[in-house]
Design an enzyme around this catalytic site. Structure first.
Site, PDB file in Angstrom:
ATOM      1  N   SER A 116       0.830  -1.195   0.000  1.00 42.62           N
ATOM      2  CA  SER A 116       0.000   0.000   0.000  1.00 42.62           C
ATOM      3  C   SER A 116       0.873   1.256   0.000  1.00 42.62           C
ATOM      4  O   SER A 116       1.740   1.392  -0.847  1.00 42.62           O
ATOM      5  CB  SER A 116      -0.964  -0.041   1.191  1.00 42.62           C
ATOM      6  OG  SER A 116      -2.048   0.849   0.994  1.00 42.62           O
ATOM      7  N   ASP A 147      -5.423  -3.501  -3.014  1.00 38.82           N
ATOM      8  CA  ASP A 147      -4.460  -3.266  -1.934  1.00 38.82           C
ATOM      9  C   ASP A 147      -3.924  -4.554  -1.316  1.00 38.82           C
ATOM     10  O   ASP A 147      -4.671  -5.460  -0.970  1.00 38.82           O
ATOM     11  CB  ASP A 147      -5.137  -2.428  -0.845  1.00 38.82           C
ATOM     12  CG  ASP A 147      -4.163  -1.791   0.114  1.00 38.82           C
ATOM     13  OD1 ASP A 147      -3.481  -2.536   0.854  1.00 38.82           O
ATOM     14  OD2 ASP A 147      -4.077  -0.549   0.134  1.00 38.82           O
TER      15      ASP A 147
END
Length: 290
Positions: A79, A191
């Protein structure tokens, strides 16, 4: 009413996905004492975890690493950790990354998505990578680099070590429900925090013998969320917290600054976050690197 129902379904989906996912085990099959490690030329890996705008704390960690003259041999990011690790792996100093962070806003990293698969799209984040590094591939990094993403179709962890850096960064940072998924090699990616928020496993595969992990999702204050993005981010981080604690059990050095006073959407906090990351990293690392 349809919009509220859609948002509710997204939140429940993320919660179930994270709660029901198998925790990855990274039990190390070896053990080495600090004395033995210090005598050899062992490789050091750095794992930068996810945490939305809290990722500015990673810059403080890099500052401490630089100050202590610690040489990083491998780096992995999930991320926002992928964004920072990409810049660092391609030679940007912590000072240069700090300048980028201090000039960011939500317009820089996101835009409206005309898609039913996400409220926003993070194409601008990929463009930031290109602006500061160029249109490069992960395998060309100065420091061997890996990024974690999640295949939203198969629910599998995807470790990205080759291919376009900007695309990989966009995939790893595409928080489901907020950002539109990114397609890479026919896989729909979101993600990586869903499967491995602090990316330890790629560093083990690379050959790191000592791993420094940075976990940004520790404690949170009980404050009311400000908007839907805040709600979705909180849901995402809360449900991944238990898995992250389990996954980081075997990290050799864990840096986990207390960021409970910060919210997860205010980019203007970057200076304070950098200082928090620096202070905690310096405290922890000085115990090992003297």
């Amino acid at each position: 009413m349809k919009t509220i129902r859609k948002i509710f379904i997204i939140v429940i989906f993320i919660f179930c996905l994270l709660w029901g996912s198998n925790y990855n085990e990274y039990k190390r099959s070896w053990y080495i004492s600090w004395e033995e490690f210090s005598k050899g030329q062992q490789k050091i890996g750095l794992a930068l975890g996810g945490g939305s705008v809290l990722g500015a704390a990673h810059i403080g960690v890099l500052k401490a690493i630089d100050e202590l003259n610690i040489s990083i041999d491998y780096i992995a990011g999930t991320s926002i950790g992928a964004f920072v690790s990409g810049l660092y792996a391609f030679g940007l100093s912590w000072e240069e990354i700090e300048k980028i962070a201090n000039n960011l806003n939500w317009v820089d990293i996101s835009g409206l998505s005309f898609s039913n698969m996400g409220l926003l799209q993070n194409k601008n984040m990929g463009e930031l990578i290109i602006d500061h590094i160029g249109d490069v591939n992960l395998e060309d990094a100065n420091i061997p680099l890996a990024m974690i993403a999640t295949d939203i179709v198969t629910m599998e962890k995807v470790i990205l070590t080759k291919g376009n850096l900007a695309q990989a960064t966009m995939a790893s940072t595409a928080i489901p429900g907020i950002f539109k998924p990114v397609e890479i090699n026919g896989r729909l990616l979101v993600d990586g925090g869903i499967v491995e928020n602090v990316p330890i496993s790629p560093l083990i595969d690379m050959g790191a013998k000592l791993i420094i992990g940075v976990n940004l999702n520790t404690e949170r204050k009980n404050e009311k969320p400000e908007n839907i993005v805040d709600i979705l981010l909180r849901t995402f981080f809360i449900t991944s917290a238990t898995a992250t604690k389990y996954q980081t059990q075997d990290v050799d050095i864990l840096i986990a600054p207390d960021l409970s006073e910060f919210n997860v959407i205010d980019i203007e906090q970057s200076e304070e976050l950098i200082e928090k990351g620096y202070t905690e990293a310096l405290r922890v690392l000085k115990e090992y690197f003297k």
